[in-house]
Every structure is written in C-alpha cells, then in structure tokens.
Design an enzyme around this catalytic site. Structure first.
Site, mmCIF file in Angstrom:
data_model
loop_
_atom_site.group_PDB
_atom_site.id
_atom_site.type_symbol
_atom_site.label_atom_id
_atom_site.label_comp_id
_atom_site.label_asym_id
_atom_site.label_seq_id
_atom_site.Cartn_x
_atom_site.Cartn_y
_atom_site.Cartn_z
ATOM 1 N N TYR A 48 9.651 11.213 -21.288
ATOM 2 C CA TYR A 48 10.025 9.729 -21.379
ATOM 3 C C TYR A 48 11.258 9.543 -20.958
ATOM 4 C CZ TYR A 48 5.795 9.747 -24.333
ATOM 5 O OH TYR A 48 4.823 10.016 -25.090
ATOM 6 N N HIS A 106 2.149 18.828 -24.153
ATOM 7 C CA HIS A 106 1.879 17.498 -23.843
ATOM 8 C C HIS A 106 0.847 17.569 -22.550
ATOM 9 C CE1 HIS A 106 4.132 13.424 -23.117
ATOM 10 N NE2 HIS A 106 2.752 13.295 -23.335
#
Ligand SMILES: NC(=O)c1ccc[n+]([C@@H]2O[C@H](COP(=O)([O-])OP(=O)(O)OC[C@H]3O[C@@H](n4cnc5c(N)ncnc54)[C@H](OP(=O)(O)O)[C@@H]3O)[C@@H](O)[C@H]2O)c1
Length: 270
Positions: A48, A106
């Site tokens: 992110y 992830h």
C-alpha cells in the site's frame, strides 16, 4: 471493543481500519482520526506504500503500542523466506514499532512451498517480531495445503460482503479455527444500496454501512472498512455496540451474487 481470541491466544479487535489507497498525509490523517474516535486495529500492507504515514499517526496518537492491533502483509512477489523476513523488517521500520500483531501472506504463490512461506512467518513469531500469522485470499484448496504444513496460523483475510458471502469458505474456516477478516466489507460502496440492506438498516435506525459491518461482526468475523472521510470513519465505528436479530442476519445472508471485486491473475478463485 469487541474482539475474537485467535488460536495463538491473542485478541483481534472485531472492527479495524483499512488503509488501501490512502496516500501520504491522507493516510496519516485518516488513521489519526480513526484512533481518536476509538478504532484500535489498523490494517496495513507493504504494497500500500503508506506505512510510514500510518506509523507516524500511531506514534503521534500517544496511545500505548500494546493497545493497538497492527496487521501487515507481505505481497505475492515477496514470498521467498528471506524476502518475507526482509519485508517484515522494513515494515517494522516504517511503522516505527518493534512487533506486528499479525503478519499475512498477501495472496497465494504456488511457486514457493507453503511450508517455506509459513515457516518464514513462524520464524518471525519465534523471534517475537510478530505475534500471530495468517494468509490472505486463500481458497479452501490453499487452506487445506497450508493446514497440511502443520504450522499454526490464525487468520484468512478475504473479500467478504453481502453480495459475496463465501458461505463454503466461511464454514471451512470455522471448522478449522481460522478467523476470517472481511475486506471490502461494503463492496467499496456497491452493497450500501441493496434494498434488503436498506430495510434492515431502517429497522434498527442504523446506516447501511453500520448494518453491513454489524452483520459481519455478529457472525464472529473481523472487518476492516476503509474511508478517507471523517464522517464515514465515524459512521463505520457505529457498527459496534448493538446486535441484530438472527432472522436479519439470515436475510442478509441471502444477498450473495458472487460479486467478486478484487481478483488478480494469481488469485486462483474457484
Ligand atoms: N488482503 C487483500 O488482498 C485486500 C484487498 C482489498 C482490501 N483489503 C483491505 O480491506 C480494506 C477495505 O476494503 P476496500 O478499501 O477495498 O473497500 P471498502 O472498505 O468496502 O470500501 C471503501 C469505499 O467505501 C467508501 N465508504 C467507506 N465508508 C463509507 C460509509 N460509511 N458510507 C459511504 N461510503 C463509505 C469509501 O469512500 P470514502 O473514502 O469517500 O469514505 C471507499 O470508497 C482495505 O482498505 C484494505 O485495508 C485487503
């Protein structure tokens, strides 16, 4: 704050704050406001590209570190064991902390043995750099392979909202003591206008977002809505502190249309 006890014995707050797409000072200000009004769980990820800002907000809040639950994630293309360790070290530095409450793989990566990926996470746990470990975007087959590795993990973070309610995956996770964290819980806004959601919201005098988040939390899952607006961050916090009837949970359970919003070529969804 309502919480769930993970297999590892740690408590995860049922409502967290998502940080995907929040950039620079927007990330810092949104996290600072979320902490100010009572959120104690922040969902971050190396990919992110905002963890420095989140770390600054946490530090400046002056809330004791042990009162905040921080999740981060190691991205799909960084899942060789040494890359997992390197990613964790970078994340700790960016977040200005000496441990993570939860670190997730992830997305699955079938090119690297799951034993090695979970083994690397577990080595971080043994060094007290991470308290609990888990996966994200795993389907039942991925979870079965991961469980076969016999390295305990706690969480599967997946897309979950009324129009994608993952009934089989949810049941499998329940049977195996894996807690689901529901991401994109309001379907990035799409599910806020579903007529049944509006009807249930009206019955309880709550907003559509509070209703959906409460529906998730009521089913012993965790959820992490994201917002860049103070009124929405506050609105979502109102998902806590009330209960809906079982019959309304069941009404909302009928809204599935397999409306998957997030997919990647390595997703391997059924
Ligand atoms: N593990 C993964 O692969 C993965 C993938 C996706 C997401 N996630 C995590 O899950 C978090 C949440 O998912 P998401 O960001 O995809 O979607 P989401 O939380 O379902 O929706 C975010 C969108 O809804 C709006 N919104 C938020 N609260 C609202 C409210 N009360 N009323 C009206 N609109 C509202 C936000 O706009 P405003 O900013 O204008 O409020 C934003 O556009 C992410 O931030 C991330 O931390 C993880």
């Amino acid at each position: 704050m309502k919480s769930i006890t993970l297999k590892s014995g740690n408590e995860i707050p049922s409502l967290g704050f998502g940080t995907w797409k929040l950039k620079g000072d927007d990330a810092k200000n949104a996290v600072a406001y979320a902490l100010k009004i009572g959120y104690r769980h922040i969902d971050a990820a190396e990919i992110y590209d905002n963890q420095i800002y989140i770390g600054a907000a946490i530090l400046e809040s002056q809330i004791p570190r042990e009162d905040i639950f921080i999740t981060s994630k190691v991205f799909h293309d960084h899942l060789e064991p040494e890359q997992i360790v390197e990613s964790c070290v970078n994340t700790l530095k960016d977040l200005q902390t000496n441990y993570l409450d939860l670190l997730l793989l992830h997305w699955p990566n079938k090119d690297i043995a799951i034993e090695d990926q979970l083994g690397a996470l577990n080595s971080l746990k043994e060094k007290n750099l991470v308290k609990s470990i888990g996966v994200s975007n795993y389907n039942i087959r991925h979870l079965t392979e991961a469980l076969d590795a016999e390295i305990e993990f706690d969480v599967n973070q997946v897309e979950f909202h009324p129009s994608l309610n993952q009934i089989k995956l949810k049941q499998f996770c329940e049977e195996n003591g894996i807690v689901i964290t529901a991401y994109s819980p309001i379907a990035q806004g799409q599910d806020l206008v579903l007529p049944t959601v509006l009807e249930v919201a009206k019955k309880y005098k709550k907003t559509p977002s509070q209703t959906i988040l409460n529906w998730i939390i009521s089913q012993d899952m965790v959820t992490i809505p994201r917002s860049n607006k103070e009124d929405h961050i506050k609105d979502n916090f109102g998902a806590l502190g009330w209960e809906m009837e079982k019959s309304d949970i069941e009404r909302l359970n009928k809204l599935n249309t397999n409306n998957r919003l997030i997919n990647r070529e390595w997703g391997e969804f059924d």
